[in-house]
Design a protein around this motif. Structure first.
Motif, PDB file in Angstrom:
ATOM      1  N   TRP A   1       0.826  -1.094  -0.050  1.00 25.16           N
ATOM      2  CA  TRP A   1      -0.056  -0.011  -0.035  1.00 25.16           C
ATOM      3  C   TRP A   1       1.046   1.223  -0.017  1.00 25.16           C
ATOM      4  O   TRP A   1       0.493   2.275  -0.499  1.00 25.16           O
ATOM      5  CB  TRP A   1      -1.018  -0.008   1.176  1.00 25.16           C
ATOM      6  N   GLN A   2       2.170   1.177   0.285  1.00 22.77           N
ATOM      7  CA  GLN A   2       3.033   2.411   0.518  1.00 22.77           C
ATOM      8  C   GLN A   2       3.379   2.676  -0.873  1.00 22.77           C
ATOM      9  O   GLN A   2       3.470   3.782  -1.304  1.00 22.77           O
ATOM     10  CB  GLN A   2       4.322   1.913   1.429  1.00 22.77           C
ATOM     11  N   GLY A   3       3.565   1.693  -1.729  1.00 24.00           N
ATOM     12  CA  GLY A   3       4.046   2.021  -3.029  1.00 24.00           C
ATOM     13  C   GLY A   3       2.630   2.390  -3.874  1.00 24.00           C
ATOM     14  O   GLY A   3       2.911   3.395  -4.838  1.00 24.00           O
ATOM     15  N   HIS A   4       1.287   1.941  -3.727  1.00 23.48           N
ATOM     16  CA  HIS A   4       0.371   2.359  -4.238  1.00 23.48           C
ATOM     17  C   HIS A   4       0.117   3.960  -3.969  1.00 23.48           C
ATOM     18  O   HIS A   4      -0.187   4.742  -4.727  1.00 23.48           O
ATOM     19  CB  HIS A   4      -0.688   1.766  -3.701  1.00 23.48           C
ATOM     20  N   LEU A   5       0.083   4.101  -2.498  1.00 22.15           N
ATOM     21  CA  LEU A   5      -0.128   5.591  -2.046  1.00 22.15           C
ATOM     22  C   LEU A   5       1.000   6.563  -2.563  1.00 22.15           C
ATOM     23  O   LEU A   5       0.595   7.686  -2.972  1.00 22.15           O
ATOM     24  CB  LEU A   5      -0.241   5.415  -0.517  1.00 22.15           C
ATOM     25  N   SER A   6       2.085   6.337  -2.616  1.00 24.35           N
ATOM     26  CA  SER A   6       3.274   7.059  -3.105  1.00 24.35           C
ATOM     27  C   SER A   6       2.968   7.272  -4.460  1.00 24.35           C
ATOM     28  O   SER A   6       3.292   8.543  -4.932  1.00 24.35           O
ATOM     29  CB  SER A   6       4.516   6.411  -2.768  1.00 24.35           C
ATOM     30  N   GLY A   7       2.717   6.238  -5.156  1.00 28.47           N
ATOM     31  CA  GLY A   7       2.579   6.521  -6.534  1.00 28.47           C
ATOM     32  C   GLY A   7       1.375   7.292  -6.991  1.00 28.47           C
ATOM     33  O   GLY A   7       1.399   8.355  -8.016  1.00 28.47           O
ATOM     34  N   ALA A   8       0.175   7.312  -6.279  1.00 31.06           N
ATOM     35  CA  ALA A   8      -0.914   8.073  -6.591  1.00 31.06           C
ATOM     36  C   ALA A   8      -0.790   9.379  -6.095  1.00 31.06           C
ATOM     37  O   ALA A   8      -1.195  10.385  -6.851  1.00 31.06           O
ATOM     38  CB  ALA A   8      -2.237   7.371  -5.614  1.00 31.06           C
ATOM     39  N   VAL A   9       0.000   9.883  -4.853  1.00 28.15           N
ATOM     40  CA  VAL A   9       0.496  11.141  -4.641  1.00 28.15           C
ATOM     41  C   VAL A   9       1.265  11.604  -5.782  1.00 28.15           C
ATOM     42  O   VAL A   9       1.144  12.883  -6.165  1.00 28.15           O
ATOM     43  CB  VAL A   9       1.012  11.192  -3.282  1.00 28.15           C
ATOM     44  N   ALA A  10       2.237  11.001  -6.268  1.00 28.76           N
ATOM     45  CA  ALA A  10       3.212  11.299  -7.254  1.00 28.76           C
ATOM     46  C   ALA A  10       2.535  11.921  -8.574  1.00 28.76           C
ATOM     47  O   ALA A  10       2.733  12.888  -9.174  1.00 28.76           O
ATOM     48  CB  ALA A  10       4.291  10.258  -7.487  1.00 28.76           C
ATOM     49  N   GLY A  11       1.360  11.031  -8.810  1.00 33.11           N
ATOM     50  CA  GLY A  11       0.711  11.181  -9.951  1.00 33.11           C
ATOM     51  C   GLY A  11      -0.233  12.619  -9.994  1.00 33.11           C
ATOM     52  O   GLY A  11      -0.369  13.357 -10.855  1.00 33.11           O
ATOM     53  N   VAL A  12      -0.879  12.951  -8.867  1.00 33.77           N
ATOM     54  CA  VAL A  12      -1.509  13.998  -8.745  1.00 33.77           C
ATOM     55  C   VAL A  12      -0.579  15.357  -8.588  1.00 33.77           C
ATOM     56  O   VAL A  12      -0.847  16.349  -9.454  1.00 33.77           O
ATOM     57  CB  VAL A  12      -2.248  14.225  -7.325  1.00 33.77           C
ATOM     58  N   LEU A  13       0.494  15.379  -8.007  1.00 30.75           N
ATOM     59  CA  LEU A  13       1.512  16.168  -8.388  1.00 30.75           C
ATOM     60  C   LEU A  13       2.040  16.367  -9.617  1.00 30.75           C
ATOM     61  O   LEU A  13       2.320  17.441 -10.072  1.00 30.75           O
ATOM     62  CB  LEU A  13       2.771  15.994  -7.486  1.00 30.75           C
ATOM     63  N   ALA A  14       2.324  15.117 -10.634  1.00 27.53           N
ATOM     64  CA  ALA A  14       2.606  15.326 -11.621  1.00 27.53           C
ATOM     65  C   ALA A  14       1.201  16.023 -12.843  1.00 27.53           C
ATOM     66  O   ALA A  14       1.620  17.015 -13.424  1.00 27.53           O
ATOM     67  CB  ALA A  14       2.784  14.091 -12.550  1.00 27.53           C
ATOM     68  N   ALA A  15       0.233  15.765 -12.325  1.00 27.23           N
ATOM     69  CA  ALA A  15      -0.756  16.369 -13.036  1.00 27.23           C
ATOM     70  C   ALA A  15      -0.835  17.931 -12.809  1.00 27.23           C
ATOM     71  O   ALA A  15      -1.190  18.652 -13.767  1.00 27.23           O
ATOM     72  CB  ALA A  15      -2.182  15.788 -12.684  1.00 27.23           C
TER      73      ALA A  15
END
Length: 224
Positions: A186-200
Motif C-alpha cells: 500500500w506504501q507503493g500504491h499511495l506514494s505512486g498516487a500522490v506522485a501522479g496528482v503532483l505530476a498532473a
C-alpha cells in the motif's frame, strides 16, 4: 510495361507520421512487452533480479527506485498489472507524449522515493523488498483523475470520469487499513498516487496560467 507518371508532376507522397494515439499505443505495448521479457530473464536466473527492488531506508535499497517498477514477484503478479498498465498508460499518452514521459518520470522517481521512505510502515510482518509496476499504475491513475479538471479540457474530464468509474475501486489498495496482509504494497500504491496528482498539477501549468491570464484580462462587469 509500367505506366509513366505525368510529366512535370512529382510522385505522390503520403504522410508517414503516425497519429498520437498510435504512437502512444505502440509505446505502452513496448513497455509491457519489456516487463514480460524482464520477468522471463528473472525466472531463468532463479529470480535473481528481484533483489533489486526498493528496500526502505537502506542506502543500497535506493537503486530499487530505478528498477522496482520493472520487476515482479511472479507471473501472476505481472499478469495482474498488465491490463491496468496497458489501459491507464495509454490514456496518459493521450495528454501528449511529452507529458506522458514527464508524468511517468515524476511518478517513477517520486513514487519510488515515497516507497523507500514509507515502506517499513506496516501492521503485518511482511518483507520489505518492494517490486512491481503497481506504483506506476496508481500514479497514472492519480494523474488521470485530476489532470482533466486542472486543464478544463472536456475530453480529458470525460477520461477522468471514465477512469474513476472503471478503476476507482483500486484506490482502496492505497489505504493501509484495507490493504491487509499478503504482500500488497500500500506504501507503493499511495506514494505512486500522490506522485501522479503532483505530476498532473505541474504538467497542467500552461493551461492554468493561460486561464489566469484570461481572467485577469477580462474587464469587470457593469456595476449594479
Amino acid at each position: 510495361m509500367g505506366l509513366a507518371g505525368q510529366a512535370g508532376q512529382p510522385p505522390p507522397t503520403r504522410d508517414e507520421k503516425w497519429p498520437g494515439w498510435k504512437v502512444g499505443g505502440a509505446t505502452i505495448l513496448t513497455f509491457v512487452a519489456l516487463l514480460y521479457l524482464i520477468e522471463l530473464v528473472d525466472l531463468l536466473t532463479g529470480h535473481s533480479l528481484d533483489r533489486n527492488g526498493i528496500r526502505p531506508l537502506e542506502t543500497d535499497g535506493l537503486k530499487g527506485i530505478l528498477f522496482a517498477p520493472l520487476l515482479h514477484a511472479d507471473w501472476g503478479h505481472l499478469v495482474a498489472n498488465t491490463v491496468p498498465a496497458l489501459v491507464l498508460g495509454f490514456l496518459v499518452t493521450l495528454a501528449g507524449m511529452s507529458r506522458f514521459v514527464w508524468a511517468t518520470a515524476i511518478i517513477w522517481i517520486l513514487g519510488g522515493l515515497g516507497t523507500w521512505l514509507l515502506g517499513n510502515i506496516d501492521r503485518c510482518p511482511l518483507g520489505t523488498n518492494h517490486v512491481g509496476a503497481s506504483g506506476l499504475i496508481f500514479g497514472w491513475l492519480g494523474f488521470l483523475l485530476v489532470f482533466g479538471w486542472l486543464t478544463r479540457h472536456v475530453w480529458q474530464i470525460l477520461i477522468s470520469l471514465a477512469v474513476l468509474f472503471i478503476y476507482g475501486g483500486i484506490l482502496w489498495g492505497a489505504v493501509p487499513a484495507l490493504s491487509g496482509c499478503g504482500g500488497v504494497s500500500w506504501q507503493g500504491h499511495l506514494s505512486g498516487a500522490v506522485a501522479g496528482v503532483l505530476a498532473a498539477y505541474w504538467l497542467s501549468k500552461p493551461e492554468r496560467e493561460a486561464r489566469r491570464r484570461r481572467g485577469a484580462a477580462t474587464p469587470p462587469g457593469p456595476l449594479g
